[in-house]
Scaffold this active site. Structure first.
Site, PDB file in Angstrom:
ATOM      1  N   LYS A 107       0.858  -1.183   0.000  1.00  0.00           N
ATOM      2  CA  LYS A 107       0.000   0.000   0.000  1.00  0.00           C
ATOM      3  C   LYS A 107       0.898   1.238   0.000  1.00  0.00           C
ATOM      4  CE  LYS A 107      -1.504   2.857   2.864  1.00  0.00           C
ATOM      5  NZ  LYS A 107      -1.387   4.048   2.002  1.00  0.00           N
ATOM      6  N   GLU A 167      10.167   1.126  10.409  1.00  0.00           N
ATOM      7  CA  GLU A 167      11.196   2.151  10.122  1.00  0.00           C
ATOM      8  C   GLU A 167      10.507   3.478  10.347  1.00  0.00           C
ATOM      9  OE1 GLU A 167      14.171   1.345   9.445  1.00  0.00           O
ATOM     10  OE2 GLU A 167      14.196  -0.538   8.327  1.00  0.00           O
ATOM     11  N   CYS A 210      14.136  10.310   6.541  1.00  0.00           N
ATOM     12  CA  CYS A 210      14.173   9.999   7.971  1.00  0.00           C
ATOM     13  C   CYS A 210      15.601   9.965   8.500  1.00  0.00           C
ATOM     14  CB  CYS A 210      13.438   8.693   8.247  1.00  0.00           C
ATOM     15  SG  CYS A 210      13.915   7.398   7.133  1.00  0.00           S
ATOM     16  N   GLU A 217      11.155  15.982  14.540  1.00  0.00           N
ATOM     17  CA  GLU A 217      11.763  15.771  13.231  1.00  0.00           C
ATOM     18  C   GLU A 217      11.321  16.933  12.330  1.00  0.00           C
ATOM     19  OE1 GLU A 217      10.287  12.170  11.443  1.00  0.00           O
ATOM     20  OE2 GLU A 217      12.229  11.749  10.559  1.00  0.00           O
TER      21      GLU A 217
HETATM   22  P1  ADP Z   1       3.446  11.061   6.856  1.00  0.00           P
HETATM   23  O1  ADP Z   1       2.757  11.787   7.966  1.00  0.00           O
HETATM   24  O2  ADP Z   1       4.845  11.468   6.651  1.00  0.00           O
HETATM   25  O3  ADP Z   1       2.664  10.988   5.590  1.00  0.00           O
HETATM   26  P2  ADP Z   1       2.496   8.482   7.648  1.00  0.00           P
HETATM   27  O4  ADP Z   1       3.020   7.615   8.711  1.00  0.00           O
HETATM   28  O5  ADP Z   1       1.149   9.114   7.861  1.00  0.00           O
HETATM   29  O6  ADP Z   1       3.615   9.577   7.385  1.00  0.00           O
HETATM   30  O7  ADP Z   1       2.438   7.732   6.266  1.00  0.00           O
HETATM   31  C1  ADP Z   1       3.229   6.614   5.916  1.00  0.00           C
HETATM   32  C2  ADP Z   1       2.331   5.547   5.328  1.00  0.00           C
HETATM   33  O8  ADP Z   1       1.409   5.142   6.331  1.00  0.00           O
HETATM   34  C3  ADP Z   1       1.483   6.012   4.155  1.00  0.00           C
HETATM   35  O9  ADP Z   1       1.382   4.942   3.231  1.00  0.00           O
HETATM   36  C4  ADP Z   1       0.156   6.298   4.796  1.00  0.00           C
HETATM   37  O10 ADP Z   1      -0.929   6.213   3.892  1.00  0.00           O
HETATM   38  C5  ADP Z   1       0.091   5.183   5.808  1.00  0.00           C
HETATM   39  N1  ADP Z   1      -0.869   5.395   6.908  1.00  0.00           N
HETATM   40  C6  ADP Z   1      -1.299   6.564   7.427  1.00  0.00           C
HETATM   41  N2  ADP Z   1      -2.191   6.344   8.397  1.00  0.00           N
HETATM   42  C7  ADP Z   1      -2.337   4.995   8.515  1.00  0.00           C
HETATM   43  C8  ADP Z   1      -3.119   4.126   9.356  1.00  0.00           C
HETATM   44  N3  ADP Z   1      -3.937   4.610  10.265  1.00  0.00           N
HETATM   45  N4  ADP Z   1      -2.976   2.792   9.185  1.00  0.00           N
HETATM   46  C9  ADP Z   1      -2.136   2.294   8.248  1.00  0.00           C
HETATM   47  N5  ADP Z   1      -1.392   3.059   7.440  1.00  0.00           N
HETATM   48  C10 ADP Z   1      -1.486   4.394   7.566  1.00  0.00           C
END
Ligand code: ADP
Length: 476
Positions: free
Chosen positions: A175, A250, A284, A381
């Site tokens: 995903k 990560e 990161c 960060e």
């Molecule tokens: P950023 O804030 O830098 O976008 P995220 O951790 O939100 O970092 O995003 C990293 C990945 O995690 C993306 O693929 C995002 O769609 C996904 N993501 C965000 N929220 C969720 C969630 N509740 N469950 C699973 N995946 C998520």
């Protein structure tokens, strides 16, 4: 895939959402819609998991050499279409084209590396207590593996998870981030062309929280590898409890960059420029805190300001650009918020004060001095082109300042004394330490963090461990 409408790869077929729903992917440089991608529903995500499960037994039974051949072929195809992929990455992510070209090569490296590792999943034979018994240890693929990837390296983060999973004999569901799914979906085309059986690699898009929830709740998915924010990582860790899923996390970083009094300052500044400003500061492992010995602080700072001033901010497609836009308005507002709170807390802006009032995603690089551990900008960060400088007076103080964070991903250290550098490096609570080096990421090396930066390692001879389980056979 052409920009326009992209589809998801599920069980060897290209699928739209059953509802026909889509969401838009926009160019961060100008807000233009590049394409729409499917907003899958829950049943389609469940169907994808079932397809990956159905493909698992077949895939794990392929001779390792055959799996290796296919992985190599995906890597070769990626290199053959390097320019096309790089352009797409720059369009959806914003980074300069030269960095996107680098990301494509780096991604292919992982596919090639894991094609080489696939054939070396050695087990063990262990002497038993009795001559009548044999102890065999086999390395088995864990099962269906899922990857949730971020927008800052749209295909590299995917390639290093996909490579390890397929090499280990797992089937795979990815995903990608909603900001940058297009290059990931295009990578799906290469998987198809390389002849992967249906269901071995699936790439899906839609509501992140829903997809995350379905994946985490599924007893079929045995492994999840996530790269992203610490906040979401913690959520996934909690969600993994009910099915006791194996995780690789990560998460965020807060990298210190220590400049000792005996550092080669020219080298240090050149390392700093790469370690701080690439991808507009949005990696990161980007430097978050410069810690500089007070006796060289003035000299180092002057050089850093001079070189930072020469950076060119602009569209990633423009050859002259060294710093592209940040990914979205939330990212821009986060950086502005940190700059303003640092200003309120008394830092001095040597460069880029106008970025406090930035109205676009193109943020002028900043250099700040007088940063202290009490400040928000020290603790969080930054994920933007902002250098913060703090001084220290002894090795012990440098170590203590460097470790003053909940994160533990990357740290950097510049010194001309090898033994001194090693002594300090070994006391840094970080998964990766660059000594006179900021280009630390390499396929041969284990990438990963400690503390709240997560666990598990990607790349290297350890990378397949995260997708394997040991099975022991006791033979009497
Ligand atoms: P950023 O804030 O830098 O976008 P995220 O951790 O939100 O970092 O995003 C990293 C990945 O995690 C993306 O693929 C995002 O769609 C996904 N993501 C965000 N929220 C969720 C969630 N509740 N469950 C699973 N995946 C998520």
């Amino acid at each position: 895939m052409k920009t326009g409408t992209a589809l998801c790869l599920i069980n060897g077929e290209w699928k739209a959402a059953r509802s026909g729903e889509t969401f838009s992917v926009k160019n961060p440089a100008n807000g233009e819609v590049l394409a729409t991608v499917p907003q899958l529903d829950r049943a389609q995500v469940e169907g994808t998991i079932a397809a990956a499960q159905a493909a698992f037994n077949g895939w794990r039974s392929y001779p390792a050499r055959e799996r290796a051949r296919m992985l190599r072929s995906i890597g070769d195809k990626l290199i053959a279409r390097r320019e096309e992929f790089a352009r797409l990455i720059t369009l959806e992510q914003g980074k300069p084209l030269s960095e996107s070209l680098g990301e494509v090569s780096y991604s292919a490296n992982y596919l090639h590396w894991f094609s080489e590792e696939a054939v070396r999943a050695y087990g063990d034979i262990i002497p038993a207590d009795s001559a009548a018994k044999r102890i065999f240890v086999l390395r088995q693929p864990i099962g269906v593996a899922a990857a949730i990837t971020p927008w800052n390296f749209p295909i590299a983060m995917l390639a290093r998870k996909l490579g390890a999973a397929l090499a280990a004999g797992c089937t795979f569901i990815a995903k990608p981030a909603p900001e940058t799914p297009l290059s990931a979906l295009l990578l799906g085309e290469l998987c198809q062309e390389a002849g992967l059986p249906a269901g071995v690699v699936n790439i899906i898009t839609g509501d992140a929280a829903m997809i995350g929830e379905v994946i985490m709740a599924s007893p079929i998915v045995r492994k999840v590898s996530f790269t992203g924010s610490t906040e979401v990582g913690k959520l996934l860790l909690r969600q993994s409890a009910d099915t006791v899923k194996k995780l690789t996390l990560e998460l965020g970083g807060n990298a210190p960059f220590i400049v000792m009094d005996d550092a080669d300052l020219e080298r240090a500044v050149s390392g700093a420029m790469f370690g701080k400003y690439r991808n507009a500061g949005q990696t990161c492992i980007c430097v978050n805190r410069f810690l500089v010995h007070s006796s060289v602080a003035e000299d180092f700072t002057r050089r850093l300001v001079d070189q930072t001033r020469s950076l060119v901010v602009g569209s990633g497609l423009d050859e002259k650009t060294s710093v592209g836009p940040v990914i979205n308005d939330a990212a821009k507002n986060k950086v502005i918020g940190l700059l303003n709170s640092a200003a309120d807390e008394g830092v001095t802006f040597l460069l880029g004060e106008e970025s406090r009032r930035a109205t676009s995603r193109f943020i002028s690089p900043c250099v700040l001095t007088g940063v202290t551990p009490a400040m928000r900008i020290w603790k969080e960060e930054i994920f933007g082109p902002v250098s913060t400088i703090t001084t220290f007076n002894s090795d012990a103080e440098a170590i203590s300042l460097a470790n003053d964070t909940q994160y533990g991903l990357a740290a950097y250290l510049y010194s001309e004394s090898l033994s001194r550098a090693l002594n300090v490096a070994e006391r840094l609570e970080f998964g990766m330490v660059g000594i006179n080096d900021t280009a630390i990421s390499a396929v041969q090396a284990p990438f990963g963090g400690v503390k709240q930066s997560g666990f598990g390692r990607e790349g290297s001879k350890y990378g397949m461990d995260d997708y394997s389980v040991l099975q022991y056979l006791s033979v009497a």
